[in-house]
Motif scaffolding. Structure first.
Motif, mmCIF file in Angstrom:
data_model
loop_
_atom_site.group_PDB
_atom_site.id
_atom_site.type_symbol
_atom_site.label_atom_id
_atom_site.label_comp_id
_atom_site.label_asym_id
_atom_site.label_seq_id
_atom_site.Cartn_x
_atom_site.Cartn_y
_atom_site.Cartn_z
ATOM 1 N N UNK A 8 36.096 31.843 22.315
ATOM 2 C CA UNK A 8 36.200 33.253 21.937
ATOM 3 C C UNK A 8 35.665 33.495 20.527
ATOM 4 N N UNK A 9 35.923 32.567 19.623
ATOM 5 C CA UNK A 9 35.393 32.701 18.265
ATOM 6 C C UNK A 9 33.870 32.625 18.279
ATOM 7 N N UNK A 10 33.322 31.755 19.129
ATOM 8 C CA UNK A 10 31.870 31.646 19.246
ATOM 9 C C UNK A 10 31.269 32.951 19.771
ATOM 10 N N UNK A 11 31.901 33.531 20.775
ATOM 11 C CA UNK A 11 31.430 34.814 21.306
ATOM 12 C C UNK A 11 31.571 35.912 20.254
ATOM 13 N N UNK A 12 32.652 35.859 19.491
ATOM 14 C CA UNK A 12 32.863 36.827 18.414
ATOM 15 C C UNK A 12 31.748 36.730 17.372
ATOM 16 N N UNK A 72 41.579 44.569 10.952
ATOM 17 C CA UNK A 72 41.593 44.611 12.418
ATOM 18 C C UNK A 72 41.057 45.939 12.954
ATOM 19 N N UNK A 73 41.514 47.110 12.475
ATOM 20 C CA UNK A 73 40.936 48.361 12.980
ATOM 21 C C UNK A 73 39.442 48.485 12.694
ATOM 22 N N UNK A 74 38.999 48.004 11.532
ATOM 23 C CA UNK A 74 37.573 48.089 11.210
ATOM 24 C C UNK A 74 36.754 47.231 12.168
ATOM 25 N N UNK A 75 37.231 46.025 12.464
ATOM 26 C CA UNK A 75 36.516 45.149 13.394
ATOM 27 C C UNK A 75 36.466 45.776 14.783
ATOM 28 N N UNK A 80 33.455 48.595 19.064
ATOM 29 C CA UNK A 80 33.386 49.733 19.983
ATOM 30 C C UNK A 80 32.088 50.510 19.784
ATOM 31 N N UNK A 81 31.718 50.765 18.530
ATOM 32 C CA UNK A 81 30.467 51.490 18.264
ATOM 33 C C UNK A 81 29.268 50.698 18.783
ATOM 34 N N UNK A 123 28.707 41.677 8.736
ATOM 35 C CA UNK A 123 28.576 40.600 7.748
ATOM 36 C C UNK A 123 29.685 40.640 6.705
ATOM 37 N N UNK A 124 30.267 41.821 6.472
ATOM 38 C CA UNK A 124 31.313 41.934 5.452
ATOM 39 C C UNK A 124 32.685 42.217 6.062
ATOM 40 N N UNK A 125 32.764 42.259 7.386
ATOM 41 C CA UNK A 125 34.061 42.500 8.028
ATOM 42 C C UNK A 125 34.511 41.337 8.910
ATOM 43 N N UNK A 126 33.570 40.648 9.541
ATOM 44 C CA UNK A 126 33.961 39.566 10.443
ATOM 45 C C UNK A 126 34.492 38.355 9.676
#
Length: 230
Positions: A8-12, A72-75, A80-81, A123-126
């Motif tokens: 799952x982390x790889x897919x993320x 979490x909400x930002x990610x 979603x976008x 790049x700045x949220x994940x």
């Protein structure tokens, strides 16, 4: 359970730049379908650079209002976008609008900006979100980021997006070299010169020398067999 988490982390991590990389590998097909043609790569570069306003905004908010952005909400919002933009791309990528006296791919450019905004902001949220997990998952995340470029490339190769067809040139299957040799040795313009056997074969230096010496004189004396202007 650990293997599933790594997957799952790889897919993320793969979701960080997979959309924009997918656009780049499809350019050989897009430039033939969209009215911008080969100006499209320049437009994409400008749009992607403008999308860096996303990371800039996140950085400024963290600096001037620390704690106002929840990771979490930002990610979730980023994902979603990006998902909505990808779905809209499937239906609107080739739609054009009349802008500034010509047809332009407005929908394509707007959706590209949204995808670039998502990818640049990732790049700045994940990475801050990954700090919630043990550190050994960070390597898996970067592996997924690497796959974000590999996966679109493999799909494009499977689609054959870089394959182009070349139509036959006028004058039949004979090459220009064959027709030139035919002119030099008194054959018709569209009759290839048969390659003689022995020391004057096609690759023989003696034959090339004879053609260089006798060819111009034969053309001047009218032994070419047809008008060179034809």
């Amino acid at each position: 359970m650990a293997a599933l988490t790594h997957l799952l982390v790889c897919v993320f991590g793969m979701g960080s730049w997979v959309a924009i990389n997918g656009l780049w590998v499809e350019l050989p097909l897009l430039v033939t379908e969209l009215p911008e043609g080969w100006y499209l790569p320049s437009y994409l570069t400008v749009v992607i650079q403008l999308a860096n306003v996303g990371p800039l905004l996140v950085t400024l908010l963290h600096h001037f209002r620390p704690g106002c952005l929840l990771e979490v909400p930002v990610v979730f919002a980023v994902l979603v976008v990006g998902t909505i933009a990808c779905v809209l791309f499937a239906f609107l990528w080739n739609m054009t609008s009349w802008v500034l006296g010509g047809q332009h791919s407005v929908a394509f450019i707007v959706l590209t900006f949204l995808l670039a905004l998502v990818d640049c902001t990732s790049s700045v949220t994940f990475l801050p979100f990954m700090s919630r997990l043990p550190t050994h998952y960070l390597t898996t995340f970067f592996v997924g980021e690497g796959f974000s470029g590999l996966l679109p490339a493999l799909v494009a190769l499977a689609q054959g997006s870089g394959i182009t067809s070349v139509s036959a040139l006028p004058g039949g299957p004979h090459s220009a070299g064959d027709r030139l040799r035919g002119l030099q040795h008194g054959h018709g313009c569209h009759e290839p010169l048969p390659a003689p056997a022995g020391p004057l074969g096609r690759g023989s230096p003696h034959r090339a020398l004879l053609g260089a010496v006798h060819g111009p004189s034969q053309l001047r004396q009218g032994h070419a067999g047809c008008d060179p202007a034809r």
